[in-house]
Design a protein around this motif. Structure first.
Motif, PDB file in Angstrom:
ATOM      1  N   GLY A   1     -32.199 -39.879  -1.693  1.00  0.00           N
ATOM      2  CA  GLY A   1     -33.349 -39.765  -2.569  1.00  0.00           C
ATOM      3  C   GLY A   1     -34.624 -40.139  -1.843  1.00  0.00           C
ATOM      4  O   GLY A   1     -34.617 -40.904  -0.859  1.00  0.00           O
TER       5      GLY A   1
ATOM      6  N   ASN B   1     -36.890 -42.121  -2.560  1.00  0.00           N
ATOM      7  CA  ASN B   1     -37.186 -43.558  -2.598  1.00  0.00           C
ATOM      8  C   ASN B   1     -35.997 -44.387  -2.138  1.00  0.00           C
ATOM      9  O   ASN B   1     -35.878 -45.560  -2.491  1.00  0.00           O
TER      10      ASN B   1
ATOM     11  N   GLU C   1     -32.754 -43.750  -2.819  1.00  0.00           N
ATOM     12  CA  GLU C   1     -31.588 -43.712  -3.702  1.00  0.00           C
ATOM     13  C   GLU C   1     -30.421 -42.994  -3.027  1.00  0.00           C
ATOM     14  O   GLU C   1     -30.601 -42.148  -2.151  1.00  0.00           O
TER      15      GLU C   1
ATOM     16  N   ASP D   1     -27.429 -40.388  -7.140  1.00  0.00           N
ATOM     17  CA  ASP D   1     -27.978 -41.241  -8.188  1.00  0.00           C
ATOM     18  C   ASP D   1     -28.411 -40.375  -9.364  1.00  0.00           C
ATOM     19  O   ASP D   1     -29.082 -39.345  -9.193  1.00  0.00           O
ATOM     20  N   ARG D   2     -28.057 -40.780 -10.566  1.00  0.00           N
ATOM     21  CA  ARG D   2     -28.356 -39.973 -11.750  1.00  0.00           C
ATOM     22  C   ARG D   2     -29.844 -39.908 -12.068  1.00  0.00           C
ATOM     23  O   ARG D   2     -30.262 -39.084 -12.885  1.00  0.00           O
ATOM     24  N   LYS D   3     -30.633 -40.755 -11.426  1.00  0.00           N
ATOM     25  CA  LYS D   3     -32.083 -40.679 -11.638  1.00  0.00           C
ATOM     26  C   LYS D   3     -32.682 -39.448 -10.969  1.00  0.00           C
ATOM     27  O   LYS D   3     -33.784 -39.019 -11.327  1.00  0.00           O
ATOM     28  N   LEU D   4     -31.980 -38.894  -9.989  1.00  0.00           N
ATOM     29  CA  LEU D   4     -32.484 -37.727  -9.281  1.00  0.00           C
ATOM     30  C   LEU D   4     -32.241 -36.463 -10.104  1.00  0.00           C
ATOM     31  O   LEU D   4     -31.283 -36.377 -10.880  1.00  0.00           O
ATOM     32  N   ALA D   5     -33.104 -35.481  -9.921  1.00  0.00           N
ATOM     33  CA  ALA D   5     -32.974 -34.221 -10.644  1.00  0.00           C
ATOM     34  C   ALA D   5     -31.671 -33.521 -10.280  1.00  0.00           C
ATOM     35  O   ALA D   5     -31.188 -33.610  -9.144  1.00  0.00           O
ATOM     36  N   GLU D   6     -31.122 -32.819 -11.252  1.00  0.00           N
ATOM     37  CA  GLU D   6     -29.894 -32.067 -11.013  1.00  0.00           C
ATOM     38  C   GLU D   6     -30.139 -30.979  -9.969  1.00  0.00           C
ATOM     39  O   GLU D   6     -31.187 -30.326  -9.952  1.00  0.00           O
TER      40      GLU D   6
ATOM     41  N   ASP E   1     -36.640 -33.866  -5.047  1.00  0.00           N
ATOM     42  CA  ASP E   1     -36.809 -35.317  -4.954  1.00  0.00           C
ATOM     43  C   ASP E   1     -35.832 -35.962  -3.989  1.00  0.00           C
ATOM     44  O   ASP E   1     -35.426 -37.102  -4.159  1.00  0.00           O
TER      45      ASP E   1
END
Length: 230
Positions: A93, A95, A97, A101-106, A118
């Motif tokens: 990621g 940042n 990640e 990580d599920r915070k990242l866009a699919e 991202d």
């Protein structure tokens, strides 16, 4: 160019890619099909690119997170053209990640999700036989993303699939800012990241194989070793 024949260190990952069990935990993004004729991983698209365009392409990720300072090797077998092969490495990621990580866009296999999304990654295209201009003047291209920055090119010695005598042994070195790629021991390209023009130098991360439809290709004997200091 540097020589790495005596710099292969500890084996930290080894996978023959010979059976479904070998691919346990791997993550497919997009609609790719795998099979294992002759004890090798065969990859091809599930969706027709004439109907689905960029949705027909895919990426297959190894689940491991690798450190910096590594040598990546694999055997490559081109089977059916046209198409394009690529390897992503040092992927994470933006940042820091984990790539999953599920915070990242699919991600679904569309190329812009990988070069302008991202995540940060380095990516090397080494069998660029998709479009007419790529087949007419064949190169291997190294890019740094986010940003789709073409940072280095080298001549591609791989013939069309009909003339190929595989396996072709690929070796990719990631040593801090320095990248080196060779095929069957022949140096193809090298690049040193200055850490300024295209952002900070990337460290460790995930490794993934990408194919553009309708290419069919096979892979085996994937391994990652630490790099001994020269």
């Amino acid at each position: 160019m540097q020589s790495f024949d005596n710099r292969e260190g500890l084996m930290i990952y080894q996978n023959r890619l010979s059976s479904p069990q070998d691919l346990s935990g791997w993550v497919m993004e997009g609609k790719g099909k795998d099979s294992f004729p002759e004890g090798r991983l065969h990859l091809e698209n599930e969706l027709d690119p004439e109907l689905y365009g960029d949705d027909a392409h895919f990426v297959y990720w190894c689940p491991e997170t690798f450190p910096d300072g590594i040598i990546i090797k694999w055997d490559f077998y081109p089977i059916r053209e046209p198409g394009l092969c690529m390897i992503f490495f040092a992927a994470s990621g933006r940042n820091g990640e984990d790539l999953f990580d599920r915070k990242l866009a699919e991600r679904t296999g569309k190329y812009p999700e990988y070069h302008s999304g991202d995540i940060n990654t380095l990516h090397l295209s080494y069998f660029r036989h998709k479009h007419a201009d790529e087949r007419a003047f064949r190169t291997c291209n190294l890019r740094k993303s986010r940003g789709f920055h073409l940072v280095e090119e080298g001549a591609d010695p791989l013939p069309p699939a009909a003339d190929a005598l595989p396996p072709y042994r690929m070796r990719l070195v990631k040593d801090g800012p320095y990248i080196h790629f060779s095929i069957n021991g022949l140096s193809i390209l090298e690049w040193t990241d200055d850490g300024r023009r295209f952002g900070p130098v990337y460290g460790g991360g995930k490794i993934g194989f990408r194919q553009m439809a309708p290419l069919k290709a096979a892979y085996s004997n994937f391994e990652v070793r630490t790099l001994l200091r020269g």
